[in-house]
Scaffold this motif. Structure first.
Motif, PDB file in Angstrom:
ATOM      1  N   PHE A  74      -0.567  25.448 -19.498  1.00  0.00           N
ATOM      2  CA  PHE A  74      -1.720  26.138 -19.131  1.00  0.00           C
ATOM      3  C   PHE A  74      -2.943  25.050 -18.637  1.00  0.00           C
ATOM      4  CE2 PHE A  74      -5.595  28.427 -19.924  1.00  0.00           C
ATOM      5  CZ  PHE A  74      -5.487  29.460 -18.891  1.00  0.00           C
ATOM      6  N   PRO A  75      -3.070  24.202 -19.699  1.00  0.00           N
ATOM      7  CA  PRO A  75      -4.275  23.273 -19.305  1.00  0.00           C
ATOM      8  C   PRO A  75      -3.962  22.549 -18.263  1.00  0.00           C
ATOM      9  CG  PRO A  75      -3.708  23.099 -21.643  1.00  0.00           C
ATOM     10  CD  PRO A  75      -2.610  23.882 -21.184  1.00  0.00           C
ATOM     11  N   HIS A  80      -8.615  22.124 -13.915  1.00  0.00           N
ATOM     12  CA  HIS A  80      -9.344  21.958 -12.843  1.00  0.00           C
ATOM     13  C   HIS A  80      -9.895  23.047 -12.078  1.00  0.00           C
ATOM     14  CE1 HIS A  80      -5.585  22.591 -10.954  1.00  0.00           C
ATOM     15  NE2 HIS A  80      -5.910  22.652  -9.787  1.00  0.00           N
ATOM     16  N   ARG A  81      -9.057  24.395 -12.338  1.00  0.00           N
ATOM     17  CA  ARG A  81      -9.676  25.403 -11.608  1.00  0.00           C
ATOM     18  C   ARG A  81     -10.959  26.142 -11.969  1.00  0.00           C
ATOM     19  NH1 ARG A  81      -3.838  25.471 -10.488  1.00  0.00           N
ATOM     20  NH2 ARG A  81      -3.356  26.018  -8.228  1.00  0.00           N
ATOM     21  N   SER A  86     -14.147  19.259 -11.557  1.00  0.00           N
ATOM     22  CA  SER A  86     -14.802  18.122 -12.210  1.00  0.00           C
ATOM     23  C   SER A  86     -13.895  17.574 -13.214  1.00  0.00           C
ATOM     24  CB  SER A  86     -15.965  18.503 -12.877  1.00  0.00           C
ATOM     25  OG  SER A  86     -17.089  19.169 -11.921  1.00  0.00           O
ATOM     26  N   PRO A  87     -13.539  16.481 -13.164  1.00  0.00           N
ATOM     27  CA  PRO A  87     -12.896  15.915 -14.474  1.00  0.00           C
ATOM     28  C   PRO A  87     -13.157  15.915 -15.610  1.00  0.00           C
ATOM     29  CG  PRO A  87     -13.849  13.838 -12.965  1.00  0.00           C
ATOM     30  CD  PRO A  87     -14.256  15.460 -12.196  1.00  0.00           C
ATOM     31  N   SER A  88     -12.544  16.014 -16.659  1.00  0.00           N
ATOM     32  CA  SER A  88     -12.883  16.192 -18.024  1.00  0.00           C
ATOM     33  C   SER A  88     -12.761  14.970 -18.819  1.00  0.00           C
ATOM     34  CB  SER A  88     -12.223  17.575 -18.658  1.00  0.00           C
ATOM     35  OG  SER A  88     -12.638  17.697 -20.025  1.00  0.00           O
ATOM     36  N   THR A  89     -13.527  14.706 -19.583  1.00  0.00           N
ATOM     37  CA  THR A  89     -13.438  13.424 -20.280  1.00  0.00           C
ATOM     38  C   THR A  89     -12.946  13.766 -21.727  1.00  0.00           C
ATOM     39  OG1 THR A  89     -15.503  13.105 -20.809  1.00  0.00           O
ATOM     40  CG2 THR A  89     -14.701  11.968 -18.978  1.00  0.00           C
ATOM     41  N   THR A  90     -12.942  15.091 -22.142  1.00  0.00           N
ATOM     42  CA  THR A  90     -12.922  15.655 -23.443  1.00  0.00           C
ATOM     43  C   THR A  90     -11.700  16.430 -23.621  1.00  0.00           C
ATOM     44  OG1 THR A  90     -14.335  17.430 -23.234  1.00  0.00           O
ATOM     45  CG2 THR A  90     -15.388  15.574 -24.048  1.00  0.00           C
ATOM     46  N   LEU A  94     -11.922  24.070 -21.568  1.00  0.00           N
ATOM     47  CA  LEU A  94     -11.913  25.367 -20.975  1.00  0.00           C
ATOM     48  C   LEU A  94     -10.679  26.341 -21.105  1.00  0.00           C
ATOM     49  CD1 LEU A  94     -14.127  24.470 -17.639  1.00  0.00           C
ATOM     50  CD2 LEU A  94     -15.049  25.454 -19.801  1.00  0.00           C
ATOM     51  N   SER A  95      -9.664  25.642 -20.883  1.00  0.00           N
ATOM     52  CA  SER A  95      -8.502  26.157 -21.082  1.00  0.00           C
ATOM     53  C   SER A  95      -7.977  26.689 -22.319  1.00  0.00           C
ATOM     54  CB  SER A  95      -7.223  25.531 -20.329  1.00  0.00           C
ATOM     55  OG  SER A  95      -7.141  23.925 -20.706  1.00  0.00           O
TER      56      SER A  95
END
Length: 106
Positions: A74-75, A80-81, A86-90, A94-95
């Motif tokens: 799932f992640p 990204h949707r 936006s790229p996540s650094t953490t 959200l997922s």
């Protein structure tokens, strides 16, 4: 390396991985929950999630897809949707929040 024939065979085998009604409902519930605050997972994203989970279950050596397979991919399918690309650094905040908010078993 795989030959083109082997790749086609694996793709066909992925599509034959068994998916229960409960599993399909779980994917639909995840997509619906993602849309509560505006844009979320589209029907095509839901299909991609199912396809990825089928492939994951095949790699794991099973002939059926489990809730754990959906949660494992799932992640990678959704993050990204959900964050407008936006790229996540953490990690996958959200997922992961969505996975925690949707009950897998009814």
């Amino acid at each position: 390396c795989l030959s083109s024939e082997e790749l086609i065979m694996l793709q066909q085998k992925c599509r034959s991985q068994h998916c229960s009604e409960v599993l399909i409902s779980y994917i639909v519930d995840l997509a619906a929950a993602s849309r509560r605050d505006g844009n979320g997972l589209s029907p095509r994203a839901s299909q991609a999630l199912l396809t990825a989970a089928q492939a994951w279950s095949l790699v794991e050596g099973r002939d059926h897809v489990s809730i754990d397979d959906v949660q494992a991919v799932f992640p990678a399918i959704a993050e990204h949707r959900l964050d407008s690309g936006s790229p996540s650094t953490t990690g996958a905040p959200l997922s992961n929040a969505l996975l925690q908010s949707v009950h897998a078993l009814r």
